[in-house]
Each structure stands twice: as structure tokens, then as C-alpha cells.
Design a protein around this motif. Structure first.
Motif, PDB file in Angstrom:
ATOM      1  N   HIS A 184    -138.791   9.863 -53.596  1.00  0.00           N
ATOM      2  CA  HIS A 184    -137.912  10.802 -52.945  1.00  0.00           C
ATOM      3  C   HIS A 184    -138.204  12.211 -53.097  1.00  0.00           C
ATOM      4  CE1 HIS A 184    -134.503  11.526 -50.117  1.00  0.00           C
ATOM      5  NE2 HIS A 184    -133.895  12.058 -51.184  1.00  0.00           N
ATOM      6  N   GLY A 185    -138.255  12.383 -54.464  1.00  0.00           N
ATOM      7  CA  GLY A 185    -138.344  14.062 -55.013  1.00  0.00           C
ATOM      8  C   GLY A 185    -139.549  14.426 -54.396  1.00  0.00           C
ATOM      9  N   VAL A 186    -140.665  13.830 -54.639  1.00  0.00           N
ATOM     10  CA  VAL A 186    -141.991  14.363 -53.994  1.00  0.00           C
ATOM     11  C   VAL A 186    -141.902  14.508 -52.517  1.00  0.00           C
ATOM     12  CG1 VAL A 186    -144.453  13.942 -53.770  1.00  0.00           C
ATOM     13  CG2 VAL A 186    -143.091  13.212 -55.986  1.00  0.00           C
ATOM     14  N   THR A 187    -141.247  13.877 -51.719  1.00  0.00           N
ATOM     15  CA  THR A 187    -140.810  13.890 -50.504  1.00  0.00           C
ATOM     16  C   THR A 187    -140.179  15.372 -50.178  1.00  0.00           C
ATOM     17  OG1 THR A 187    -141.038  11.590 -49.936  1.00  0.00           O
ATOM     18  CG2 THR A 187    -140.176  13.040 -48.336  1.00  0.00           C
ATOM     19  N   LEU A 188    -139.163  15.434 -50.656  1.00  0.00           N
ATOM     20  CA  LEU A 188    -138.351  16.692 -50.656  1.00  0.00           C
ATOM     21  C   LEU A 188    -139.092  17.982 -50.858  1.00  0.00           C
ATOM     22  CD1 LEU A 188    -135.012  15.613 -52.132  1.00  0.00           C
ATOM     23  CD2 LEU A 188    -135.548  15.766 -49.721  1.00  0.00           C
ATOM     24  N   ALA A 189    -139.907  17.947 -51.958  1.00  0.00           N
ATOM     25  CA  ALA A 189    -140.797  19.097 -52.330  1.00  0.00           C
ATOM     26  C   ALA A 189    -142.061  19.543 -51.308  1.00  0.00           C
ATOM     27  CB  ALA A 189    -141.297  18.773 -53.723  1.00  0.00           C
ATOM     28  N   THR A 190    -142.583  18.216 -51.068  1.00  0.00           N
ATOM     29  CA  THR A 190    -143.656  18.489 -49.766  1.00  0.00           C
ATOM     30  C   THR A 190    -142.760  18.876 -48.535  1.00  0.00           C
ATOM     31  OG1 THR A 190    -144.611  16.347 -50.669  1.00  0.00           O
ATOM     32  CG2 THR A 190    -145.158  17.260 -48.457  1.00  0.00           C
ATOM     33  N   ASP A 191    -141.673  18.350 -48.046  1.00  0.00           N
ATOM     34  CA  ASP A 191    -141.049  18.925 -46.844  1.00  0.00           C
ATOM     35  C   ASP A 191    -140.604  20.506 -47.162  1.00  0.00           C
ATOM     36  OD1 ASP A 191    -141.177  16.416 -46.003  1.00  0.00           O
ATOM     37  OD2 ASP A 191    -138.980  16.066 -46.220  1.00  0.00           O
ATOM     38  N   LEU A 192    -140.427  21.010 -48.264  1.00  0.00           N
ATOM     39  CA  LEU A 192    -140.273  22.527 -48.558  1.00  0.00           C
ATOM     40  C   LEU A 192    -140.955  23.139 -48.530  1.00  0.00           C
ATOM     41  CD1 LEU A 192    -138.008  24.441 -49.543  1.00  0.00           C
ATOM     42  CD2 LEU A 192    -138.145  23.877 -51.769  1.00  0.00           C
ATOM     43  N   TRP A 193    -142.191  22.616 -49.109  1.00  0.00           N
ATOM     44  CA  TRP A 193    -143.590  23.270 -49.021  1.00  0.00           C
ATOM     45  C   TRP A 193    -144.176  23.531 -47.650  1.00  0.00           C
ATOM     46  CZ3 TRP A 193    -148.798  21.433 -47.849  1.00  0.00           C
ATOM     47  CH2 TRP A 193    -149.756  22.294 -48.167  1.00  0.00           C
ATOM     48  N   PRO A 218    -141.904  16.481 -42.437  1.00  0.00           N
ATOM     49  CA  PRO A 218    -143.342  16.238 -42.604  1.00  0.00           C
ATOM     50  C   PRO A 218    -143.622  15.103 -43.221  1.00  0.00           C
ATOM     51  CG  PRO A 218    -142.790  18.565 -43.224  1.00  0.00           C
ATOM     52  CD  PRO A 218    -141.408  17.686 -43.086  1.00  0.00           C
ATOM     53  N   VAL A 219    -142.567  14.366 -44.257  1.00  0.00           N
ATOM     54  CA  VAL A 219    -142.987  13.255 -44.753  1.00  0.00           C
ATOM     55  C   VAL A 219    -141.241  12.546 -44.499  1.00  0.00           C
ATOM     56  CG1 VAL A 219    -143.297  12.046 -46.884  1.00  0.00           C
ATOM     57  CG2 VAL A 219    -144.270  14.211 -46.531  1.00  0.00           C
ATOM     58  N   HIS A 220    -141.513  11.198 -44.293  1.00  0.00           N
ATOM     59  CA  HIS A 220    -140.299  10.458 -43.748  1.00  0.00           C
ATOM     60  C   HIS A 220    -139.530  10.108 -45.181  1.00  0.00           C
ATOM     61  CE1 HIS A 220    -141.954  10.000 -39.862  1.00  0.00           C
ATOM     62  NE2 HIS A 220    -142.960   9.475 -40.514  1.00  0.00           N
ATOM     63  N   GLY A 221    -138.476  10.705 -45.260  1.00  0.00           N
ATOM     64  CA  GLY A 221    -137.396  10.648 -46.510  1.00  0.00           C
ATOM     65  C   GLY A 221    -137.269   9.136 -46.848  1.00  0.00           C
ATOM     66  N   TYR A 222    -137.163   8.243 -46.245  1.00  0.00           N
ATOM     67  CA  TYR A 222    -136.802   6.826 -46.440  1.00  0.00           C
ATOM     68  C   TYR A 222    -138.008   6.023 -46.330  1.00  0.00           C
ATOM     69  CZ  TYR A 222    -136.735   5.457 -41.600  1.00  0.00           C
ATOM     70  OH  TYR A 222    -137.200   5.545 -40.352  1.00  0.00           O
ATOM     71  N   LEU A 223    -139.249   6.255 -45.810  1.00  0.00           N
ATOM     72  CA  LEU A 223    -140.508   5.270 -45.695  1.00  0.00           C
ATOM     73  C   LEU A 223    -141.365   5.590 -46.983  1.00  0.00           C
ATOM     74  CD1 LEU A 223    -142.097   5.300 -42.406  1.00  0.00           C
ATOM     75  CD2 LEU A 223    -140.707   3.538 -43.291  1.00  0.00           C
ATOM     76  N   LEU A 269    -149.577  10.632 -44.422  1.00  0.00           N
ATOM     77  CA  LEU A 269    -149.131  11.359 -45.533  1.00  0.00           C
ATOM     78  C   LEU A 269    -148.137  10.622 -46.168  1.00  0.00           C
ATOM     79  CD1 LEU A 269    -149.584  13.897 -47.613  1.00  0.00           C
ATOM     80  CD2 LEU A 269    -147.974  14.972 -46.065  1.00  0.00           C
ATOM     81  N   THR A 270    -147.080  10.008 -45.542  1.00  0.00           N
ATOM     82  CA  THR A 270    -146.128   9.324 -46.056  1.00  0.00           C
ATOM     83  C   THR A 270    -146.579   8.191 -46.769  1.00  0.00           C
ATOM     84  OG1 THR A 270    -144.592  10.001 -44.570  1.00  0.00           O
ATOM     85  CG2 THR A 270    -144.062   8.189 -45.666  1.00  0.00           C
ATOM     86  N   VAL A 271    -147.708   7.457 -46.287  1.00  0.00           N
ATOM     87  CA  VAL A 271    -148.315   6.052 -46.975  1.00  0.00           C
ATOM     88  C   VAL A 271    -148.675   6.628 -48.379  1.00  0.00           C
ATOM     89  CG1 VAL A 271    -149.627   4.217 -46.945  1.00  0.00           C
ATOM     90  CG2 VAL A 271    -148.187   5.006 -44.947  1.00  0.00           C
ATOM     91  N   LEU A 272    -149.611   7.791 -48.290  1.00  0.00           N
ATOM     92  CA  LEU A 272    -150.362   7.911 -49.321  1.00  0.00           C
ATOM     93  C   LEU A 272    -149.302   8.615 -50.463  1.00  0.00           C
ATOM     94  CD1 LEU A 272    -153.271  10.137 -47.643  1.00  0.00           C
ATOM     95  CD2 LEU A 272    -153.442   7.689 -48.642  1.00  0.00           C
ATOM     96  N   ILE A 273    -148.392   9.200 -50.154  1.00  0.00           N
ATOM     97  CA  ILE A 273    -147.200   9.725 -51.087  1.00  0.00           C
ATOM     98  C   ILE A 273    -146.761   8.577 -51.825  1.00  0.00           C
ATOM     99  CG2 ILE A 273    -145.368  11.119 -51.588  1.00  0.00           C
ATOM    100  CD1 ILE A 273    -146.315  13.010 -49.826  1.00  0.00           C
ATOM    101  N   GLY A 274    -146.399   7.694 -51.216  1.00  0.00           N
ATOM    102  CA  GLY A 274    -145.583   6.604 -51.825  1.00  0.00           C
ATOM    103  C   GLY A 274    -146.620   5.637 -52.504  1.00  0.00           C
ATOM    104  N   TRP A 275    -147.659   5.393 -52.013  1.00  0.00           N
ATOM    105  CA  TRP A 275    -148.543   4.695 -52.830  1.00  0.00           C
ATOM    106  C   TRP A 275    -149.078   5.315 -54.032  1.00  0.00           C
ATOM    107  CZ3 TRP A 275    -154.236   4.662 -53.433  1.00  0.00           C
ATOM    108  CH2 TRP A 275    -154.572   3.451 -53.724  1.00  0.00           C
ATOM    109  N   SER A 276    -149.213   6.757 -54.022  1.00  0.00           N
ATOM    110  CA  SER A 276    -149.863   7.352 -55.233  1.00  0.00           C
ATOM    111  C   SER A 276    -148.462   7.569 -56.081  1.00  0.00           C
ATOM    112  CB  SER A 276    -150.094   9.112 -54.639  1.00  0.00           C
ATOM    113  OG  SER A 276    -151.298   8.706 -53.849  1.00  0.00           O
ATOM    114  N   VAL A 277    -147.486   7.848 -55.871  1.00  0.00           N
ATOM    115  CA  VAL A 277    -146.446   7.908 -56.745  1.00  0.00           C
ATOM    116  C   VAL A 277    -146.173   6.326 -57.367  1.00  0.00           C
ATOM    117  CG1 VAL A 277    -143.826   8.395 -56.840  1.00  0.00           C
ATOM    118  CG2 VAL A 277    -145.266   9.674 -55.583  1.00  0.00           C
ATOM    119  N   ALA A 278    -146.100   5.277 -56.660  1.00  0.00           N
ATOM    120  CA  ALA A 278    -146.028   4.213 -57.346  1.00  0.00           C
ATOM    121  C   ALA A 278    -146.958   3.689 -58.404  1.00  0.00           C
ATOM    122  CB  ALA A 278    -145.951   3.072 -56.203  1.00  0.00           C
ATOM    123  N   TYR A 279    -148.159   4.188 -58.268  1.00  0.00           N
ATOM    124  CA  TYR A 279    -149.155   3.709 -59.246  1.00  0.00           C
ATOM    125  C   TYR A 279    -149.093   4.805 -60.309  1.00  0.00           C
ATOM    126  CZ  TYR A 279    -151.285  -0.031 -56.548  1.00  0.00           C
ATOM    127  OH  TYR A 279    -151.414  -0.892 -55.803  1.00  0.00           O
TER     128      TYR A 279
END
Length: 936
Positions: A184-193, A218-223, A269-279
Motif C-alpha cells: 500500500h505504501g509503494v502504491t501511494l508513492a507510485t501514484d504520487l510520482w 495509476p496503481v489500484h490501492g486495494y488490488l 503494474l499493479t500485479v507486478l508491484i504486489g508480486w515484487s513487494v511480497a517476495y
């Protein structure tokens, strides 16, 4: 062989469902079976002594908290609780596979943003095609799907969490929650950028107009948090949950896409961010350790017909061998109720992934060498090792006999070998390695090569000597069948180095020639180079090289002291004789040092092996084969240069050079040339100020000009140091003192650079206000330095690294500085040269700016700050002369200081032309002149 029946039990018994099942030691349980009186000899590398009573290598205090179920779903019995002696397994492990997935995800994000930035037409066309295709969907169906998916995407994680908690797997839920918060933090930062700083093409690809001038996210805040959570808790390993997850996610993404709330690139981008942050989270905090323990191993042995009594875990190698052998599995010495003991190797997915990046790098950088796949499946690894073991025995070589193989659940396999009962070559004393033993080792290699089999790792721990003195080959997993000539010759070169390290080059070559013949041994000479050897062998050769250099240094210093004492004694004995000239004394001292260095010089092992082979085959090829496809420094330089070139080209595309050059003031161009030429005299002063010995000033100036040519082929901080050190040595300064003089000059240069940067930064912050308040940049810089110092002093290994390097630096610099301090004139020359050198470059940059009419828009203090920052980055950059880094830093700095972009780019290009490119030709001439005069 296929997994036995029952190995893939219900979902609750699978290792990834939670902490591995652990046997309990409850008071009412029967006592564990004990080891019989006969104590078998441990396998190679195994510690001696009876097994301990710690079951399964887990914490005994937690045994009562675990389920009583055994591996693979069968009930725990008294026969299962035999003794296992192995180190306590960590509760959490950092899995290399998680790091690999993280890097793949980051690479995918970079590629996606690159496509969005540079392929704008493709992104727009894709969105239009998808809009046309989805526009025919019924409106009612879309609304129902959106409602169902919105509810399911929130209920699915909760349901899975409840299921995990029921199975006592709360740690995974905690990992998932942490990953969701970070996502969620990465999502907010990406949206701001994207909304404020991203290029317009990326913004168009990731957002849509939502009406009223607003844009979609740009990135879904809950997905993204949901994907991170479900990935971190391990849902993707369970087929039913995985299918449900992807159905819900795809349905939710499709409904948002049809309703115009997102774009295809935003979903990806949403899928890749969630996947990358998880690992990334899993790799940072570690994953629960689900590796099979010794108890799982004994249960697996029973399924293939053995009756084990105890298992003894082998010691894990340390040092360079640990990274090289980490993917070869855990080894156990197993005692049976009836029959000889066994050597068992257990390989799991995490161990197999160790060394992945090293193998990928070797595969990319080495040419003409066939290596195994960088990452194999467990089935492929098992089949390859079994095939090589059978092929080696069929070829007539002494190899460890493979008895059985089996899977230990879905994430591990075991290979059962007959027990050797010998010692590795590394553990043998030097006096026990006889010529007969060496010939026996070469006979095994000859047998393998007769069937085109390559071992690929003929190091000391892969050669086992049994009680009869026969050499047995182990660790065949990394080998190859149907190997090419190059790989076979690499095996010969590796074994020559392995035996040469123990018995010397002469005996190693003699034993090889007696078995393989002189032609075969001579054919490996082009491959006798460090890059073709194993990592542990390269590490040993580097250690021996450091020890050899230290011995040579001590011998030279001892010879210098003896020669000095002899001269003093001779001068005292002949006090009435005519004194000799200082030049004659320096030549005599230099001759004595050269003679001492020649006497103390030792050849490295690989050179000794080449000489021994050439004595047998004088016509043998000795030119090293080019095995490296690309060097690391070349790759880094290419990447940095590409970024620098891209930045410059994008900036130059908007500059009208015709108008700028036509309006240039050529008087200031001439001033820039003069300041650039004066800088070489200042550089000579800054060097000679720290050299107490007498050295020609003009020749030192010529050496500094030659450095302009050297910087073209080496990083700025490396080429100049090496050239100056060589020049001082040729000028009569002893090697150790030459290195210390250059080190003292560099150290004082660094200190003056930092002081000038802080001073001019302070002036830059106060020049527009009457109060003497420092600028925010200076305060931020000081705080950053303070934080870095605290971090370095708080982390033990970083503190030790810095202390060791600083101590080694000051060990030679401090005595040299004491010599310089006794000559204040020399010290003032050095410090004055450094200040003059900085002033020349600052004035050259100022003249370049004034040549294009920008002198009134920027102050001298700002120019000095920009130059000092750019010079620091240029020295740290791995590119020759700091190409790319210097231009980028200077241009951005001048623009930030208030200079127009066109003027800043033109001034920087003129400055670099005067200080880097134009001096190349004079530098080449000076370099050749000094080479002919033997001055460098």
C-alpha cells in the motif's frame, strides 16, 4: 524414482502449509533407539563422535506445541524417533528464490515503464482495441460481475487467513499483513510520482480521465495489497486457492477496465508491484523454514526399504567453498540396523537456488563453455546426478555408487550412496599425498575423458581417498556428458592447480604426464588461467599472491636497511675521501633495491606449471585462451556510458548550436584553454609536495599530461594513481614510499575537496541573505554524513571493514607525512598545488560559462560547488574519465543554480572539451615519451 505412495498426503501434511511436522518427546513415549556399540567411521567431512539426542534438529522446548503428525501424513511411532545429530535449523531462512523473483518483478516494472514511455502509439492503440472489444458486453452482466468481484476480493484473503489460523500457521498471516502494508505504501508513492513527476507518456498509459479534470489511480490501492498478501502467505502453492484468487482478480480487473476506471498497463503494474513487494518482504524478514529435517530423511529411507538407526549431519564448509558447494545439498551419514552405513544427500529447492546469480554471470561472461542450466528443477537435478554417477562407473572410474533415489515431499529429494569411509584430499597431510596417489587421481580423469565425461569441479573436497589409497570421485552433479574439448581441458587444468597447491608444480605435472601423456597436458596450457578454475581455487591463489607480495616487500625493506647501513659504515670508514654525489647515491640505492626485488620475486603457481610443461613440450601453446565474453568493468562502463549518452542526447536535441556558437565569445574560450593548461602544473605541485626526494618538476608535469591519456581507458580515480606511483618508482623513490606519497597526496586532496565543498556550499546559501545562516543543502549533507558514520560504527562488519582499510592506508601514509612535515616548504607546495588545481578548474568552468554569455547569472561560489560535486562523482564513477557522470552532474547543477539550459549544456561541453578530450593527443605523446625514457 517416483514418489512413494502416500508421499503427497492431504493438504495439511504438506511442508509449505506451515512449520514442518516435528516429532514429540513426551514422557509417556518410548525412549528413542540408541546407536549400537559399533561406531562406524564417518563420511568425508563428517565430525567424529556419537550422535546427540536432539531430535530433528529443532528446538526441543517447542516440541510440545507442535502437532503429532509425522511427515507425509503417517502416524508417529516409536520407530520414527531415532537419533539424529544435526545443527539446529533456523526458524526462518532467506530464500534465494525469493530474491530472484523480486529482481524479476523489478525488471518487469522497468520494462513496463519503458514501453509506456517510449512506445506511446502502442499503448494508445492497445487501449483503443480493448475498449472496442469490451464495449459490446451487456451492462447488467458487467455490474453484477463488478459487485461480486469487489466483495470476493476482500473476502478471499479473510477466508484464507482463517484457514491458516486453524492449521496453526499464524506466522504466514503476519508476513502477509506486513507485505500488504508495504505494498500500500509503494502504491501511494507510485501514484504520487505518476501524478506529479512522471513523463506525460507514462501518465497517459497508466491513467484515464475520470471527469472534472481528475485522473484515475495509476496503481489500484486495494488490488496491489491483496496480491502482496496472498503471495506472501503462500496461496499460489495451493491449486484451489490459486484458481479462486486469479478468477477474482481477473474479473475485478476486467470490470474496472470496461467501466473506464483503469488501463491495461495500470493493471499489469499493479500485479507486478504486489508480486515484487511480497517476495521482497519474504526475502527481507525470512520465510518459515520448511526444509525436511533428519527425521524426514529417516522416514524416506524406510519407504525405500532401509532400516536406519541414526543419522549424523556433515559439517557445513566455510569460506569460499561455502558459496560454491551450497547448492550441492546436505549430507548425512546414516547407520542401518543391518548392513553397511550409507551416505545420503538431501537437496531442496532453496539449496538448489543458491549460487544462481553466480552461475548466470558465468554463463553470460564465459564464451565457449557449456554449463548446466542456471536453475534446474529438482527432478532434473536428481536425474542429472544419477546419470553422471552411473556413467562415471560405466566408464571405469572410481565413483561413489548410487544405491537409491527418492523424493522427500514436493520440495526435496534424496540420493542414497554407499558409504566410502575415506578422507578428502583437502584433509590429507602433504606428506601422505604421494606420487602414486596423484597418478591414481589422474587415472580417474583419464577414465572419464575416455567417455567424454567432464567433472567440472576437481577440487580437493571432491576427491576422496579410501583406506586402500584409491581415489574416488564425488560431487558429480555439476558435470557433463558428451562434453566438448574445451571443458575436458578445463578439467585437466583444474586438477593440475589442485594438486599443484598441495605437492608443487613439478610433481603435479610429472604425474599428469605419466598418465595422460605430454600432448594432453600441454593442450590445457591456454586454459590455465584463474577464470577457468573453481571459485575456491581462485580464492586460494589470491591469498597466496598476497602472502607472496608481503614476503617480497619485507625482503626489499630488509635489503634497503642493509644497504643503508653499509653506506653509512663505508662513509664513516672513509671520512676523508671525497663525498659521492646524491644522484650516484640514488642510482646505487635503486640498483640495490632492484637486485633485492629480483632475488625475492617468486613466481605464482600457474606460471610454475607452465614452465614445467614447457620443459617437456617447448612448442606447446601458452597464449591464454580468451574465455571471457565481457568483463565486469566493461559492462559497468557500458551501462554508465549509455545512461550518460542518453541524457546528453536528449538535452542536445533541443539546443540550437549554430546560434550559440555564432554568438560565442572566443576570448573566454582562450582563457579556458589557458586555465586548463595551468592545471597540469598545479597537479605536479600537489604531487611533489608530498615527495621528500628530489624529482624533476618538468618531467612530473609531463607525467600529469600523460595522465590525460590514461584517464581515457581507465576510471579517473584509478588511472592517475597507478601512473603517478609508477612514475615515482622510476624516478628513484622506493616502491613503498612511492605508494605512500601518492596515498598522502590523495588523502590531503580528499580532505581539501570536502572542506572546499562545505565552505563554498555555505557561501552559496548565504550569498543572497545578510544573515550567516547555512543552506539547507549543507545541513542535509552534514546530517547524511552523520547518519552514515553512525551506521558504520553501529554495524560490526562494516566497522571492521572501515577500520581495516583505514589502518592499512595510514600504516604507510602517516610515516610519509612525518617526513613531509619536516620540510614545511614541501608541505606548502603540496597544499598550494591542490588549491591552485581546484582554482584552475573552477576558473576554466567559469570561462566556459562566460564564453556563452552566462557569467552574470551565476556566482563563483555556485560554480565552485557545481564543479566540486561533479568532480567527486566523476572520480567515483566506473567509466573512463567519469564520462556521463561528470557531464550529467555539471549540467544539472548549473541549471539548478539558475543558468539557462542551452548555456549550461554548451558550457559543460566546452569545459569537458578543454579538460578531457583535447588533452588526449598531448597525453598520448607524453605517455610514449616517458615510456621511451623508461620514466614510467
Amino acid at each position: 524414482m517416483s514418489p512413494p505412495e502416500g508421499a503427497a498426503g492431504d493438504d495439511a501434511a504438506r511442508p509449505e502449509d506451515g512449520p514442518a511436522p516435528r516429532p514429540q518427546n513426551r514422557p509417556q513415549d518410548p525412549a528413542p533407539e540408541t546407536v549400537p556399540d559399533r561406531a562406524p567411521e564417518p563420511a568425508p567431512g563428517l565430525p567424529a563422535g556419537p550422535p546427540a539426542s536432539l531430535p530433528a534438529g529443532r528446538d526441543p522446548g517447542r516440541a510440545g506445541d507442535e502437532d503429532a503428525e509425522a511427515p507425509h501424513g503417517h502416524a508417529t511411532t516409536a520407530a520414527d524417533r531415532v537419533e539424529v545429530d544435526e545443527p539446529l535449523l533456523a526458524a526462518r531462512v532467506h530464500r534465494p528464490s525469493d530474491l530472484v523473483r523480486l529482481l524479476v518483478g523489478i525488471l518487469g516494472i522497468a520494462v513496463l515503464l519503458g514501453i509506456a514511455a517510449f512506445a506511446h502509439g502502442t499503448t494508445v492503440g492497445l487501449e483503443e482495441d480493448i475498449s472496442k472489444g469490451t464495449g459490446q458486453a451487456p451492462d447488467l452482466l458487467i455490474k453484477v460481475a463488478a459487485l461480486v468481484s469487489s466483495i470476493a476480493v476482500l473476502l478471499l484473503p479473510v477466508a484464507f487467513a482463517i484457514e491458516r489460523l486453524i492449521k496453526r500457521d499464524g506466522l504466514r498471516i503476519a508476513d502477509g499483513v506486513l507485505a500488504a502494508v508495504l505494498a500500500h505504501g509503494v502504491t501511494l508513492a507510485t501514484d504520487l510520482w505518476v501524478s506529479q513527476a512522471a513523463p506525460a507518456t507514462i501518465q497517459d498509459a497508466l491513467t484515464r480521465s475520470a471527469g472534472g479534470g481528475a485522473l484515475t489511480d495509476p496503481v489500484h490501492g486495494y488490488l496491489a495489497p491483496v496480491i502482496a498478501y496472498m503471495t506472501a502467505v503462500g496461496m499460489t502453492r495451493r491449486p484451489h486457492w490459486r484458481v479462486a484468487l486469479w478468477v477474482v482478480l481477473l474479473l475485478n480487473a476486467l470490470t474496472m477496465l470496461v467501466n473506464g476506471y483503469t488501463t491495461p498497463f495500470s493493471i499489469i503494474l499493479t500485479v507486478l508491484i504486489g508480486w515484487s513487494v511480497a517476495y521482497g518482504t519474504l526475502y527481507a524478514v525470512g520465510s518459515p523454514n520448511v526444509r525436511p529435517t533428519g527425521q524426514h530423511l529417516l522416514a524416506g529411507l524406510r519407504r525405500v526399504g532401509f532400516q536406519p538407526v541414526s543419522a549424523l549431519r556433515a559439517e557445513t564448509p566455510e569460506g569460499p567453498e561455502a558459496s560454491e558447494t551450497g547448492d550441492r545439498g546436505r549430507r548425512y551419514h546414516v547407520t542401518l540396523e543391518d548392513g553397511p552405513p550409507l551416505d545420503v544427500t538431501v537437496v531442496d529447492r532453496e539449496q538448489q537456488a543458491q549460487g544462481f546469480f553466480y552461475r548466470v554471470w558465468r554463463r553470460l561472461t564465459l564464451r565457449g563453455i557449456t554449463t548446466r542450466r542456471s536453475l534446474q528443477s529438482l527432478r532434473q537435478a536428481l536425474e542429472q546426478e544419477a546419470l553422471l554417477a552411473y556413467a562415471a562407473i560405466a566408464a571405469g572410474a572410481n565413483a561413489q555408487k548410487l544405491i537409491a533415489t527418492s523424493e522427500l515431499g514436493p520440495d526435496a529429494v534424496m540420493l542414497v550412496y554407499e558409504h566410502l569411509g575415506g578422507r578428502t584430499l583437502d584433509s590429507l597431510p602433504d606428506e601422505e599425498i604421494t606420487d602414486e596417489l596423484s597418478r591414481n587421481a589422474w587415472e580417474q580423469v583419464r577414465a572419464l575423458q575416455s567417455r567424454r565425461i567432464a567433472h567440472r569441479r576437481l577440487t580437493g573436497d571432491a576427491l576422496v581417498v579410501d583406506r586402500s589409497g584409491n581415489v574416488i570421485l564425488t560431487d558429480l552433479r555439476g558435470g557433463e556428458i558428451a562434453a566438448g574439448d574445451l571443458v575436458l581441458r578445463m578439467d585437466v587444468a583444474q586438477l593440475l592447480a589442485t594438486l599443484g597447491l598441495r605437492v608443487g608444480a613439478e610433481r603435479a605435472v610429472a604425474s599428469a604426464v605419466s598418465v595422460l601423456g605430454p600432448d594432453t597436458v600441454a593442450g590445457c596450457l591456454p586454459l590455465l588461467q584463474p577464470i577457468a578454475l573453481s571459485r575456491s581455487t581462485r580464492s586460494t591463489l589470491r591469498r597466496l599472491a598476497r602472502e607472496r607480495a608481503e614476503r617480497e616487500r619485507e625482503a626489499v625493506l630488509e635489503s634497503s636497511r642493509a644497504a643503508k647501513a653499509a653506506r653509512e659504515a663505508e662513509a664513516a670508514a672513509s671520512a676523508t675521501a671525497a663525498p659521492t654525489s646524491p644522484a650516484a647515491d640514488r642510482k646505487a640505492e635503486k640498483r640495490a633495491l632492484d637486485d633485492a626485488l629480483d632475488e625475492a620475486r617468486e613466481e605464482d603457481l600457474l606460471s610454475q606449471i607452465r614452465q614445467q610443461v614447457l620443459l617437456i613440450r617447448p612448442q606447446a601453446p601458452v597464449e591464454p585462451a580468451r574465455l571471457e565474453r565481457i568483463r565486469p568493468r566493461t559492462l559497468v562502463s557500458f551501462i554508465a556510458g549509455a545512461f550518460g549518452a542518453y541524457f546528453l542526447l536528449t538535452q542536445l536535441a533541443h539546443v540550437d548550436f549554430g546560434t550559440i556558437i555564432g554568438d560565442a565569445q572566443w576570448g573566454w574560450v582562450g582563457a579556458a584553454v589557458a586555465f586548463s593548461a595551468l592545471s597540469y602544473f598545479a597537479a605536479a605541485m600537489s604531487l611533489l609536495g608530498f615527495v621528500p626526494e628530489r624529482v624533476s618538476f618538468l618531467r612530473t608535469v609531463v607525467a600529469q599530461v600523460a595522465g590525460s591519456f590514461v584517464k581515457l581507458v581507465a576510471p579517473a580515480a584509478v588511472g592517475g594513481v597507478a601512473l603517478n606511483t609508477r612514475f615515482l618508482q622510476r624516478a628513484g623513490v622506493r616502491p613503498g614510499l612511492a605508494v605512500a606519497s601518492v596515498g598522502a597526496s590523495q588523502l590531503f586532496g580528499l580532505a581539501s575537496h570536502i572542506l572546499l565543498l562545505l565552505s563554498f556550499g555555505y557561501l552559496t546559501g548565504t550569498e543572497k541573505t545578510p544573515e550567516m545562516t547555512p543552506s539547507r543543502a549543507v545541513i542535509a549533507g552534514l546530517l547524511t554524513v552523520a547518519v552514515l558514520v553512525l551506521v558504520v560504527t553501529a554495524v560490526p562488519f562494516m566497522r571492521k571493514f572501515v577500520v581495516t582499510r583505514v589502518r592499512a592506508l595510514f600504516a604507510g601514509v602517516v610515516p610519509r607525512m612525518l617526513d613531509v612535515l619536516q620540510r614545511p616548504k614541501k608541505l606548502m607546495t603540496g597544499i598550494g598545488g591542490m588549491l591552485l588545481l581546484t582554482g584552475c578548474f573552477v576558473m576554466c568552468l567559469d570561462a566556459s560559462i562566460r564564453a556563452f554569455g552566462g557569467g552574470e547569472a551565476i556566482s563563483y561560489a555556485s560554480i565552485a560547488v557545481v564543479f566540486l560535486a561533479g568532480n567527486a562523482l566523476g572520480s567515483a564513477a566506473p567509466t573512463p574519465g567519469g564520462m556521463g557522470a561528470v557531464e550529467t552532474t555539471l549540467t544539472l547543477g548549473l541549471i539548478a543554480a539558475g543558468l539557462e539550459k542551452e548555456v549550461a549544456i554548451s558550457a559543460v561541453l566546452l569545459f569537458r572539451l578543454m579538460t578531457f578530450w583535447l588533452p588526449v593527443l598531448p597525453g598520448w605523446i607524453s605517455f610514449n615519451f616517458l615510456t621511451r625514457k623508461e620514466a614510467i
